[in-house]
Design an enzyme around this catalytic site. Structure first.
Site, PDB file in Angstrom:
ATOM      1  CG  HIS A 194     -32.572  15.546 -38.667  1.00 12.61           C
ATOM      2  ND1 HIS A 194     -33.747  15.672 -39.375  1.00 12.61           N
ATOM      3  CD2 HIS A 194     -32.622  14.316 -38.095  1.00 12.61           C
ATOM      4  CE1 HIS A 194     -34.471  14.577 -39.229  1.00 12.61           C
ATOM      5  NE2 HIS A 194     -33.827  13.732 -38.458  1.00 12.61           N
TER       6      HIS A 194
HETATM    7  C1  FAD Z   1     -33.364  11.129 -30.956  1.00 12.19           C
HETATM    8  C2  FAD Z   1     -32.933  11.080 -32.388  1.00 12.19           C
HETATM    9  C3  FAD Z   1     -33.853  10.688 -33.364  1.00 12.19           C
HETATM   10  C4  FAD Z   1     -33.469  10.646 -34.698  1.00 12.19           C
HETATM   11  N1  FAD Z   1     -34.320  10.112 -35.618  1.00 12.19           N
HETATM   12  C5  FAD Z   1     -33.888   9.874 -36.874  1.00 12.19           C
HETATM   13  C6  FAD Z   1     -34.667   9.125 -37.784  1.00 12.19           C
HETATM   14  O1  FAD Z   1     -35.752   8.640 -37.467  1.00 12.19           O
HETATM   15  N2  FAD Z   1     -34.170   8.914 -39.024  1.00 12.19           N
HETATM   16  C7  FAD Z   1     -32.978   9.422 -39.426  1.00 12.19           C
HETATM   17  O2  FAD Z   1     -32.609   9.262 -40.581  1.00 12.19           O
HETATM   18  N3  FAD Z   1     -32.201  10.132 -38.575  1.00 12.19           N
HETATM   19  C8  FAD Z   1     -32.614  10.322 -37.300  1.00 12.19           C
HETATM   20  N4  FAD Z   1     -31.790  10.949 -36.411  1.00 12.19           N
HETATM   21  C9  FAD Z   1     -30.512  11.494 -36.896  1.00 12.19           C
HETATM   22  C10 FAD Z   1     -29.455  10.435 -37.183  1.00 12.19           C
HETATM   23  O3  FAD Z   1     -29.521   9.373 -36.265  1.00 12.19           O
HETATM   24  C11 FAD Z   1     -28.082  11.109 -37.178  1.00 12.19           C
HETATM   25  O4  FAD Z   1     -28.053  12.125 -38.159  1.00 12.19           O
HETATM   26  C12 FAD Z   1     -26.932  10.152 -37.489  1.00 12.19           C
HETATM   27  O5  FAD Z   1     -26.969   9.046 -36.611  1.00 12.19           O
HETATM   28  C13 FAD Z   1     -25.603  10.889 -37.378  1.00 12.19           C
HETATM   29  O6  FAD Z   1     -24.545   9.990 -37.562  1.00 12.19           O
HETATM   30  P1  FAD Z   1     -23.054  10.392 -37.231  1.00 12.19           P
HETATM   31  O7  FAD Z   1     -22.224   9.231 -37.624  1.00 12.19           O
HETATM   32  O8  FAD Z   1     -22.778  11.714 -37.827  1.00 12.19           O
HETATM   33  O9  FAD Z   1     -23.030  10.627 -35.642  1.00 12.19           O
HETATM   34  P2  FAD Z   1     -23.440   9.661 -34.448  1.00 12.19           P
HETATM   35  O10 FAD Z   1     -24.252   8.516 -34.941  1.00 12.19           O
HETATM   36  O11 FAD Z   1     -24.033  10.515 -33.402  1.00 12.19           O
HETATM   37  O12 FAD Z   1     -22.063   9.045 -33.960  1.00 12.19           O
HETATM   38  C14 FAD Z   1     -21.056   9.724 -33.277  1.00 12.19           C
HETATM   39  C15 FAD Z   1     -20.382   8.742 -32.340  1.00 12.19           C
HETATM   40  O13 FAD Z   1     -19.172   9.297 -31.867  1.00 12.19           O
HETATM   41  C16 FAD Z   1     -19.061   9.076 -30.483  1.00 12.19           C
HETATM   42  N5  FAD Z   1     -18.174  10.110 -29.939  1.00 12.19           N
HETATM   43  C17 FAD Z   1     -18.417  11.423 -29.763  1.00 12.19           C
HETATM   44  N6  FAD Z   1     -17.324  12.057 -29.300  1.00 12.19           N
HETATM   45  C18 FAD Z   1     -16.358  11.112 -29.184  1.00 12.19           C
HETATM   46  C19 FAD Z   1     -15.007  11.159 -28.793  1.00 12.19           C
HETATM   47  N7  FAD Z   1     -14.418  12.305 -28.443  1.00 12.19           N
HETATM   48  N8  FAD Z   1     -14.300   9.999 -28.794  1.00 12.19           N
HETATM   49  C20 FAD Z   1     -14.867   8.831 -29.172  1.00 12.19           C
HETATM   50  N9  FAD Z   1     -16.152   8.747 -29.561  1.00 12.19           N
HETATM   51  C21 FAD Z   1     -16.892   9.877 -29.585  1.00 12.19           C
HETATM   52  C22 FAD Z   1     -20.478   9.155 -29.989  1.00 12.19           C
HETATM   53  O14 FAD Z   1     -20.636   8.557 -28.719  1.00 12.19           O
HETATM   54  C23 FAD Z   1     -21.212   8.428 -31.100  1.00 12.19           C
HETATM   55  O15 FAD Z   1     -21.256   7.050 -30.887  1.00 12.19           O
HETATM   56  C24 FAD Z   1     -32.143  11.025 -35.070  1.00 12.19           C
HETATM   57  C25 FAD Z   1     -31.228  11.408 -34.083  1.00 12.19           C
HETATM   58  C26 FAD Z   1     -31.601  11.419 -32.753  1.00 12.19           C
HETATM   59  C27 FAD Z   1     -30.596  11.811 -31.715  1.00 12.19           C
END
Ligand code: FAD
Length: 520
Positions: free
Chosen positions: A460
């Site tokens: 997280h």
């Molecule tokens: C193994 C795991 C288990 C988890 N379990 C839970 C759970 O059960 N419940 C819960 O609520 N949360 C859980 N989480 C946390 C939750 O999934 C994340 O907090 C949330 O998905 C974050 O969202 P985000 O949009 O910030 O980033 P992300 O969903 O990580 O999205 C970022 C995106 O940007 C892309 N990216 C990165 N750099 C670039 C670039 N330079 N150019 C283009 N694209 C790029 C990545 O490939 C990715 O697709 C878990 C996370 C993980 C990894």
């Protein structure tokens, strides 16, 4: 030229792609570094950890952690459509209403719990229908697990036996207590942000999606954001935005991409010979993560998820989308106070009816179950920084776990409570020997050593482009980057403080709210 470029098709980026392209007069381009979300293990809930260290995972590694025996910790992050929502454990938790009230108290107008609740509801398609606290008819399915392992039920019973109240809805006004988690699934399959938000929008002619397209730099004319440079299939390309560029690449990559684009502490940028577009010292600071440990017991009955891949269960899954393969592994949980004098819970438990240690890589033979206490309010703060000016190189990740000693002691209380719960009557039919830390480990110093040696991320990370108005804030309450025009950050990195729980639903909520702010 499009109106909006969204970088990153993760939890937040998929929400924005859908909501912004709903206006047919608006053109949107979504850039994602990873590929499509077609692999089977994405959709089979119990298989999520099989995605670790595959090409669908950024598979980061932290710097050495002095308080964790100098270990470098593995940090999985989704690299595909849906981002981390395509590889997470699907637990649907919003956090404690007080978390958001604190965000608002820090001066972030519009972010109190009363302010954000409508966006949680707007996102939600709650199995139990709409209520004052829940939404129905939203894009994201939130439901009970289709199949609950008897051990998960035993965990809830053990909590109740030990004086922890039963809680049938962690997302109601009272977070404290023990219960089964609700999950983001549809008909026994993962319901990622890509499935919930992106797929329904893909046919819109005003939405373009480029996968395998990694943004390498945000482009500016003076203080005005004008486009993005990216790398796709080995070649460099450029896209231009008329209105805004919206950065949604998550808590690790958003600060990295800002730094690579000349936004961050001038001193750090100069060290890598990067031109300073905006001296913003807070970029990458304020890194917070939930840290967990695992207490493992042998199970005397062969009922755990270790048998989930048997031919019978596979068939059950393929034909009916039922059975143990629909499990999100961490089926049950609890929010508890390590000290009765505290105002609210500071520990969260994830209970898994299977052995789970070292991100699922260390699997003892046979059947077992795991208590996973985690720290809800870490005091320690870390940093994302550049290691190199190469945009394709990973950044430096320094979470500083247990830099504040108090963090370790709260987790230690979680370990001790795990042991007490394991001794409850509810576990009598199942409990075998304690595998980790092991019954011989009793002295305080030995328990502390175990925590240092076993602690891992609960996945997280947040806070590295925090919202606020103080000198270290990166975005304002409308998520616009301070001092620049046409650039917002919308993802888990903007949280000023990590919420008391899992971070997917809060990220989807904040993207829902951002989409409305952008459209206004
Ligand atoms: C193994 C795991 C288990 C988890 N379990 C839970 C759970 O059960 N419940 C819960 O609520 N949360 C859980 N989480 C946390 C939750 O999934 C994340 O907090 C949330 O998905 C974050 O969202 P985000 O949009 O910030 O980033 P992300 O969903 O990580 O999205 C970022 C995106 O940007 C892309 N990216 C990165 N750099 C670039 C670039 N330079 N150019 C283009 N694209 C790029 C990545 O490939 C990715 O697709 C878990 C996370 C993980 C990894």
């Amino acid at each position: 030229m499009v109106d909006y470029i969204i970088i990153g098709a993760g939890s937040a980026g998929c929400v924005l792609a859908n909501r912004l392209s709903a206006d047919t007069q608006t053109t949107v381009l979504l850039l994602e570094a990873g590929g499509p979300d077609s692999r089977r293990e994405i959709h089979i809930p119990a298989a999520f950890s099989k995605l670790f260290k595959t090409p669908l995972d950024w598979a980061y590694e932290t710097e050495e952690q002095p308080a964790l025996d100098n270990r470098k910790l593995f940090w999985p992050r989704g690299k595909m459509l849906g981002g981390s929502s395509s590889m997470n454990a699907m637990i649907y938790i919003r956090g404690n209403p007080r978390d958001y009230d604190r965000w608002a108290e820090l001066g972030n107008e519009g972010w109190s719990f009363a302010d954000v609740l409508p966006y949680f509801k707007r996102a939600e398609n709650q199995q139990h229908g709409a209520s004052s606290l829940h939404g129905a008819g939203g894009p994201l399915d939130v439901c009970d697990l289709r199949t609950v392992n008897p051990l998960s039920q035993a965990f809830v019973d053990a909590c109740v036996e030990s004086g922890i109240a039963r809680n049938d809805d962690f997302n109601s006004v009272r977070q404290e207590g023990a219960g089964l988690y609700q999950v983001t699934q549809r008909q026994g399959q993962r319901h990622s942000a890509a499935a919930a938000y992106l797929r329904p929008a893909l046919k819109r002619p005003n939405l373009g999606v480029h996968s395998n397209a990694q943004a390498t730099r945000i482009l500016f004319e003076g203080r005005r954001t004008v486009g993005v440079q990216y790398r796709q299939n080995g070649t460099n390309a450029e896209a231009r935005a008329r209105r805004e560029v919206i950065l949604c690449v998550g808590a690790v990559n958003s600060p990295q991409l800002l730094l690579l684009s000349g936004i961050g502490a001038a001193e750090q940028l100069k060290r890598f010979s990067l031109e300073v577009v905006m001296d913003l010292p807070g970029v990458g600071l304020n890194l917070q993560d939930h840290v967990a440990t695992g207490v493992l017991y042998e199970c005397r009955q062969p009922i755990t998820l270790a048998g989930a891949q048997s031919p019978r269960h596979l068939l059950d899954y393929i034909v009916f989308k039922r059975g143990p393969l629909t499990s999100n592994v961490a089926e049950a949980g609890a929010f508890v106070r390590s000290q009765p004098s505290l105002a609210g819970p500071d520990l969260q438990f994830h209970f898994a009816p299977v052995y789970f240690a070292n991100n699922g890589f260390d699997v003892p033979p046979g059947h077992g179950f795991t208590f996973g206490p985690s720290l809800l309010h870490p005091e320690s703060r870390g940093q994302i920084a550049l290691r190199s000016p190469d945009p394709l190189a990973p950044p430096s990740i320094q979470p500083n776990y247990f830099k504040c000693e108090g963090d370790l002691h709260v987790l230690l209380e979680g370990l001790k409570l795990s042991r007490r719960l394991a001794q409850a009557k509810a576990f009598e039919p199942y409990r075998g020997t304690e595998v980790r830390p092991g019954a011989a480990v009793q002295a305080e110093a030995a328990l502390i050593a175990f925590v240092r040696q076993s602690a891992q991320t609960l996945y997280h990370p947040v806070g590295t482009c925090k919202m606020g108005s103080d000198p270290l804030a990166v975005v304002d309450a409308k998520l616009r980057v301070h001092g620049l025009e046409g650039l917002r950050v919308v993802d888990a990195s903007i949280m000023p403080n990590v919420v008391s729980g899992n971070t997917n639903a809060p990220t989807i909520m904040l993207a829902e709210k951002a989409s409305e702010m952008i459209r206004q």
